[in-house]
Design a protein around this motif. Structure first.
Motif: not given
Length: 299
Positions: A135-142, A212-219, A235-241, A260-264
């Motif tokens: 989902g949004p806020g998650q960086l995916v690498m293929y 997971n960078v700043m992903t909404d984890l509820s899903p 997520s990174i954002k949650g761990l930083l908090k 969020d944009a800067s963190l991504i």
């Protein structure tokens, strides 16, 4: 990592060697002084493999579009290897709209919803592993890589993908991540921050990792992530908090207060850098229009 080695000896002052596009070789230059009796130094210059970088990290690319692109590139690389003996590697970086994906080991028992009425789109894929969420806020690498020119060992490849994320978390965010014995992915304590699921076809890799960078984890509550019970997703954002609340590290506090944009952006930059270092690659940036990509996938 297995490298193709080639030794080159010269009596002249060595010139810097430019990276060679389709090999990962180590060259040695032997310098001899005066009458040729004393070895002064040995200079080693690493030549990097070429990797096409397709970067959509600021875009939400539908899962089926990225999936189609990967399979198209794999087909091209297999043909190129058959005709030429090798091919460039490729790395695709992006975000997805909310979607669940199922791997070859997936069981419907790990879905907390009616598969006929899912909360988000759901795709059953050929990658290994269980169900996960993108989902949004998650960086995916293929990464689409020719393992014949790296190392023909899937365990090595999985551990190396984990190493990329571990280095990113440590070098950029001072977060100490680790592996979990018997499980694939990257963990910080009891929280899984990166999932990995791959497919390899004639030693060409595709699918990959999701951080997971700043992903909404509820899903993730709709599934048993990766089929692992009793573990959490972070997520990174949650761990930083959490780090900010538990210590007076001003640098970490500043990172948490990034938008969020800067963190991504910071995470993406670090991922690209660490991936190139770990796999010893140099990038060729490939520009693809998102609308054209989506239109091509619909055909």
């Amino acid at each position: 990592m297995i490298l193709l080695e080639c030794s080159c000896f010269t009596f002249n002052k060595p010139r810097p060697l430019r990276p060679h596009s389709n090999s990962s070789s180590t060259f040695s230059s032997l310098i001899i002084n005066g009458g040729g009796h004393r070895i002064r130094t040995i200079k080693r210059v690493q030549c990097l493999r070429s990797c096409d970088l397709i970067d959509f990290h600021q875009d939400l690319i539908p899962y089926e579009v990225a999936w189609s692109l990967q399979k198209h590139i794999v087909k091209e690389k297999k043909s190129q290897i058959q005709n030429e003996g090798d091919c460039n590697d490729t790395l695709i970086v992006l975000q997805h709209p909310s979607v669940f994906t199922l791997g070859t080991a997936s069981s419907n028992n790990n879905l907390n919803f009616d598969i006929k009425n899912p909360p988000f789109d759901i795709h059953r894929t050929e990658r290994g592993g269980e169900v996960t969420y993108h989902g949004p806020g998650q960086l995916v690498m293929y990464p689409i890589m020719n393992l014949r020119k790296h190392k023909m060992d899937l365990h090595w490849y999985l551990r190396t993908l984990e190493e990329v994320v571990i280095r990113v978390l440590s070098s950029t965010f001072s977060i100490q991540a680790s592996r979990m014995e018997g499980l694939t992915g990257v963990w910080v304590g009891n929280e899984k921050v990166a999932a990995i699921g791959i497919r390899v076809d004639q030693w060409i890799t595709y699918h990959g990792l999701a951080l997971n960078v700043m992903t909404d984890l509820s899903p993730f509550k709709w599934i048993v992530p990766c089929g692992i019970h009793g573990r959490q997703v972070g997520s990174i954002k949650g761990l930083l908090k959490e780090t900010q609340l538990s210590c007076n590290d001003h640098e970490t506090a500043d990172l948490y207060h990034l938008d969020d944009a800067s963190l991504i952006h910071i995470t993406h930059k670090s991922l690209i850098e660490e991936f190139s270092k770990v796999f010893q690659l140099e990038y060729n940036h490939k520009i693809i229009s998102v609308p054209m990509l989506c239109e091509s996938a619909r055909k």
